[in-house]
Design a protein around this motif. Sequence first.
Motif, PDB file in Angstrom:
ATOM      1  N   ARG A 156       0.797  -1.214   0.000  1.00 19.55           N
ATOM      2  CA  ARG A 156       0.000   0.000   0.000  1.00 19.55           C
ATOM      3  C   ARG A 156       0.834   1.271   0.000  1.00 19.55           C
ATOM      4  NH1 ARG A 156      -5.085   1.040   3.496  1.00 19.55           N
ATOM      5  NH2 ARG A 156      -4.764   2.886   2.241  1.00 19.55           N
ATOM      6  N   TYR A 157       2.113   1.173  -0.220  1.00 25.44           N
ATOM      7  CA  TYR A 157       2.939   2.367  -0.337  1.00 25.44           C
ATOM      8  C   TYR A 157       2.352   3.262  -1.412  1.00 25.44           C
ATOM      9  CZ  TYR A 157       7.400   3.337   1.933  1.00 25.44           C
ATOM     10  OH  TYR A 157       8.367   3.769   2.784  1.00 25.44           O
ATOM     11  N   SER A 158       2.102   4.530  -1.080  1.00 28.11           N
ATOM     12  CA  SER A 158       1.444   5.455  -2.001  1.00 28.11           C
ATOM     13  C   SER A 158       2.434   6.035  -2.996  1.00 28.11           C
ATOM     14  CB  SER A 158       0.793   6.599  -1.211  1.00 28.11           C
ATOM     15  OG  SER A 158       0.335   7.600  -2.075  1.00 28.11           O
ATOM     16  N   ALA A 159       2.232   5.779  -4.289  1.00 29.23           N
ATOM     17  CA  ALA A 159       3.128   6.311  -5.318  1.00 29.23           C
ATOM     18  C   ALA A 159       3.129   7.825  -5.313  1.00 29.23           C
ATOM     19  CB  ALA A 159       2.720   5.789  -6.694  1.00 29.23           C
ATOM     20  N   SER A 160       1.991   8.448  -5.014  1.00 26.39           N
ATOM     21  CA  SER A 160       1.928   9.905  -5.012  1.00 26.39           C
ATOM     22  C   SER A 160       2.744  10.502  -3.880  1.00 26.39           C
ATOM     23  CB  SER A 160       0.472  10.365  -4.890  1.00 26.39           C
ATOM     24  OG  SER A 160      -0.086   9.929  -3.657  1.00 26.39           O
ATOM     25  N   ALA A 161       2.949   9.741  -2.818  1.00 25.87           N
ATOM     26  CA  ALA A 161       3.712  10.237  -1.677  1.00 25.87           C
ATOM     27  C   ALA A 161       5.202   9.962  -1.821  1.00 25.87           C
ATOM     28  CB  ALA A 161       3.208   9.595  -0.384  1.00 25.87           C
ATOM     29  N   PHE A 162       5.559   8.898  -2.498  1.00 28.68           N
ATOM     30  CA  PHE A 162       6.944   8.466  -2.489  1.00 28.68           C
ATOM     31  C   PHE A 162       7.606   8.452  -3.855  1.00 28.68           C
ATOM     32  CE2 PHE A 162       4.837   6.596   1.191  1.00 28.68           C
ATOM     33  CZ  PHE A 162       5.612   7.142   2.190  1.00 28.68           C
ATOM     34  N   GLY A 163       7.043   9.172  -4.792  1.00 32.48           N
ATOM     35  CA  GLY A 163       7.679   9.278  -6.096  1.00 32.48           C
ATOM     36  C   GLY A 163       6.880   8.608  -7.183  1.00 32.48           C
ATOM     37  N   LYS A 164       6.876   9.228  -8.344  1.00 33.84           N
ATOM     38  CA  LYS A 164       6.160   8.644  -9.470  1.00 33.84           C
ATOM     39  C   LYS A 164       6.854   9.060 -10.761  1.00 33.84           C
ATOM     40  CE  LYS A 164       2.813  12.447  -9.380  1.00 33.84           C
ATOM     41  NZ  LYS A 164       1.387  12.809  -9.281  1.00 33.84           N
ATOM     42  N   ALA A 165       6.694   8.255 -11.790  1.00 34.92           N
ATOM     43  CA  ALA A 165       7.280   8.532 -13.089  1.00 34.92           C
ATOM     44  C   ALA A 165       6.223   8.270 -14.155  1.00 34.92           C
ATOM     45  CB  ALA A 165       8.510   7.656 -13.322  1.00 34.92           C
ATOM     46  N   ASP A 166       6.465   8.813 -15.352  1.00 37.49           N
ATOM     47  CA  ASP A 166       5.510   8.562 -16.426  1.00 37.49           C
ATOM     48  C   ASP A 166       5.731   7.167 -17.016  1.00 37.49           C
ATOM     49  OD1 ASP A 166       7.685   8.703 -18.168  1.00 37.49           O
ATOM     50  OD2 ASP A 166       7.247  10.744 -18.829  1.00 37.49           O
ATOM     51  N   ALA A 167       4.999   6.865 -18.070  1.00 36.70           N
ATOM     52  CA  ALA A 167       5.055   5.521 -18.655  1.00 36.70           C
ATOM     53  C   ALA A 167       6.443   5.167 -19.170  1.00 36.70           C
ATOM     54  CB  ALA A 167       4.027   5.405 -19.779  1.00 36.70           C
ATOM     55  N   LYS A 168       7.242   6.176 -19.469  1.00 36.09           N
ATOM     56  CA  LYS A 168       8.598   5.942 -19.977  1.00 36.09           C
ATOM     57  C   LYS A 168       9.653   5.990 -18.867  1.00 36.09           C
ATOM     58  CE  LYS A 168       7.606   7.687 -24.623  1.00 36.09           C
ATOM     59  NZ  LYS A 168       8.011   8.665 -25.682  1.00 36.09           N
ATOM     60  N   GLY A 169       9.199   6.100 -17.612  1.00 35.82           N
ATOM     61  CA  GLY A 169      10.137   6.121 -16.498  1.00 35.82           C
ATOM     62  C   GLY A 169      10.753   7.466 -16.215  1.00 35.82           C
ATOM     63  N   PHE A 170      10.217   8.549 -16.831  1.00 33.46           N
ATOM     64  CA  PHE A 170      10.772   9.893 -16.610  1.00 33.46           C
ATOM     65  C   PHE A 170      10.034  10.586 -15.469  1.00 33.46           C
ATOM     66  CE2 PHE A 170      10.577  14.474 -17.198  1.00 33.46           C
ATOM     67  CZ  PHE A 170      11.921  14.802 -17.325  1.00 33.46           C
ATOM     68  N   ALA A 171      10.774  11.333 -14.659  1.00 37.49           N
ATOM     69  CA  ALA A 171      10.151  12.092 -13.575  1.00 37.49           C
ATOM     70  C   ALA A 171      10.942  13.366 -13.309  1.00 37.49           C
ATOM     71  CB  ALA A 171      10.086  11.252 -12.305  1.00 37.49           C
ATOM     72  N   ASP A 172      10.231  14.443 -13.020  1.00 43.76           N
ATOM     73  CA  ASP A 172      10.847  15.666 -12.512  1.00 43.76           C
ATOM     74  C   ASP A 172      10.917  15.512 -10.999  1.00 43.76           C
ATOM     75  OD1 ASP A 172      11.442  18.211 -11.496  1.00 43.76           O
ATOM     76  OD2 ASP A 172      10.444  19.224 -13.154  1.00 43.76           O
ATOM     77  N   ILE A 173      12.117  15.372 -10.456  1.00 46.66           N
ATOM     78  CA  ILE A 173      12.289  15.063  -9.030  1.00 46.66           C
ATOM     79  C   ILE A 173      12.895  16.238  -8.269  1.00 46.66           C
ATOM     80  CG2 ILE A 173      12.452  12.582  -9.422  1.00 46.66           C
ATOM     81  CD1 ILE A 173      15.508  12.858  -9.216  1.00 46.66           C
ATOM     82  N   THR A 174      12.712  17.458  -8.797  1.00 44.73           N
ATOM     83  CA  THR A 174      13.351  18.637  -8.202  1.00 44.73           C
ATOM     84  C   THR A 174      13.024  18.781  -6.719  1.00 44.73           C
ATOM     85  OG1 THR A 174      13.267  19.757 -10.338  1.00 44.73           O
ATOM     86  CG2 THR A 174      13.602  21.134  -8.393  1.00 44.73           C
ATOM     87  N   GLY A 175      11.802  18.465  -6.316  1.00 43.69           N
ATOM     88  CA  GLY A 175      11.422  18.595  -4.911  1.00 43.69           C
ATOM     89  C   GLY A 175      11.444  17.277  -4.167  1.00 43.69           C
ATOM     90  N   GLY A 176      12.195  16.306  -4.662  1.00 42.40           N
ATOM     91  CA  GLY A 176      12.164  14.967  -4.079  1.00 42.40           C
ATOM     92  C   GLY A 176      13.217  14.682  -3.032  1.00 42.40           C
ATOM     93  N   GLN A 177      13.854  15.706  -2.458  1.00 45.43           N
ATOM     94  CA  GLN A 177      14.891  15.462  -1.452  1.00 45.43           C
ATOM     95  C   GLN A 177      14.316  14.701  -0.254  1.00 45.43           C
ATOM     96  OE1 GLN A 177      14.386  18.364  -2.975  1.00 45.43           O
ATOM     97  NE2 GLN A 177      16.329  19.034  -3.862  1.00 45.43           N
ATOM     98  N   HIS A 178      15.083  13.745   0.245  1.00 46.19           N
ATOM     99  CA  HIS A 178      14.607  12.926   1.362  1.00 46.19           C
ATOM    100  C   HIS A 178      15.786  12.446   2.201  1.00 46.19           C
ATOM    101  CE1 HIS A 178      12.281  10.269   3.798  1.00 46.19           C
ATOM    102  NE2 HIS A 178      12.775   9.156   3.272  1.00 46.19           N
ATOM    103  N   CYS A 179      15.617  12.501   3.526  1.00 46.72           N
ATOM    104  CA  CYS A 179      16.657  12.115   4.477  1.00 46.72           C
ATOM    105  C   CYS A 179      16.289  10.785   5.132  1.00 46.72           C
ATOM    106  CB  CYS A 179      16.810  13.204   5.535  1.00 46.72           C
ATOM    107  SG  CYS A 179      17.913  12.782   6.896  1.00 46.72           S
ATOM    108  N   ARG A 180      17.210   9.840   5.097  1.00 41.72           N
ATOM    109  CA  ARG A 180      17.043   8.551   5.749  1.00 41.72           C
ATOM    110  C   ARG A 180      18.081   8.393   6.864  1.00 41.72           C
ATOM    111  NH1 ARG A 180      15.390   4.509   0.653  1.00 41.72           N
ATOM    112  NH2 ARG A 180      13.168   4.783   1.051  1.00 41.72           N
ATOM    113  N   ALA A 181      18.117   7.222   7.503  1.00 42.85           N
ATOM    114  CA  ALA A 181      19.027   7.022   8.630  1.00 42.85           C
ATOM    115  C   ALA A 181      19.611   5.619   8.610  1.00 42.85           C
ATOM    116  CB  ALA A 181      18.289   7.271   9.949  1.00 42.85           C
ATOM    117  N   GLN A 182      20.737   5.476   9.313  1.00 41.06           N
ATOM    118  CA  GLN A 182      21.406   4.194   9.458  1.00 41.06           C
ATOM    119  C   GLN A 182      21.971   4.092  10.869  1.00 41.06           C
ATOM    120  OE1 GLN A 182      24.206   5.364   6.267  1.00 41.06           O
ATOM    121  NE2 GLN A 182      23.833   3.351   5.393  1.00 41.06           N
ATOM    122  N   PHE A 183      22.101   2.871  11.377  1.00 44.02           N
ATOM    123  CA  PHE A 183      22.846   2.661  12.611  1.00 44.02           C
ATOM    124  C   PHE A 183      23.808   1.499  12.403  1.00 44.02           C
ATOM    125  CE2 PHE A 183      19.059   0.021  13.135  1.00 44.02           C
ATOM    126  CZ  PHE A 183      19.545  -1.157  13.683  1.00 44.02           C
TER     127      PHE A 183
END
Length: 281
Positions: A156-183
């Motif tokens: 159920r991961y929402s494509a609209s929330a976590f990134g989407k591309a068109d039918a050819k796999g292209f996406a404008d990701i200018t505002g897609g910055q995201h911070c993750r973590a590791q331990f």
Amino acid sequence: TTLFARWNDTKAPMQLSVEMTVDLKDWEVTARGLLDTYTPPEPINYPEEAARFLNPTAHIPTDGIVKKTADAIVGKTTNPLEKARLIYEWTTANMFRDNAVIGCGVGDAAKSLESGYLGGKCTDISSVFVALLRAVGIPAREMFGIRVGRAPKMGRYSASAFGKADAKGFADITGGQHCRAQFYLAGFGWVPCDPADVTKMRLTEGLKHADAPVQAVNRYLFGNWEMNWLGFNYGRDFHLAPEAEQTPINNFAYPYAEIGGDPLNYYDAGSFSYRYTSQES
């Protein structure tokens, strides 16, 4: 590695284009059962490349309210993996996404805990998680990057929330910055986590933390990353070379530029004039 460019003639067009080919693959530790039989070594010793991520920074302190909160969360637990799990569960259950926050957030862990307002964006949430881990002796770090547009394959991961591309796999990701973590676990290595995306999924789909779809994502993002995302770096409170006007740099999730010594607003891609795109091949 940092790309540095200088234009001495600021009246002429100042343009820079960078193209990278990257290979992305899901990083799954707990999903593959790699920690099912984990037993910490005795004594626990961390290599230097991990031990330095025990040190506090201006935005990631390890004393005061951070230490007090971390100790209360882990109690008498001594196993580092279980400590990390308890801190992760506390972070995802108690923090929440606030879409009103600019960009990815400042990521001031002590300020978040002192204020009692546990809302924010991905840097705020990841920074609290990282600070709490360091406070109980577990090396941890944020990783700054950008979503690349490929739709995650996680139920159920929402494509609209976590990134989407068109039918050819292209996406404008200018505002897609995201911070993750590791331990880091002694005797094993780095373990990926993403408490912030649990809160984003919960908000985007209008669900409660206890709801089954949220809990499924919550379980998955402890020890795994779906790689609809490209990592840049894990710098916090550091100095660029050459020295920047705004120093130390809080984090390097966005491009940094100055004109005549005046920093540009990197949160405003339009006035800064930068654009990220991705194309899946």
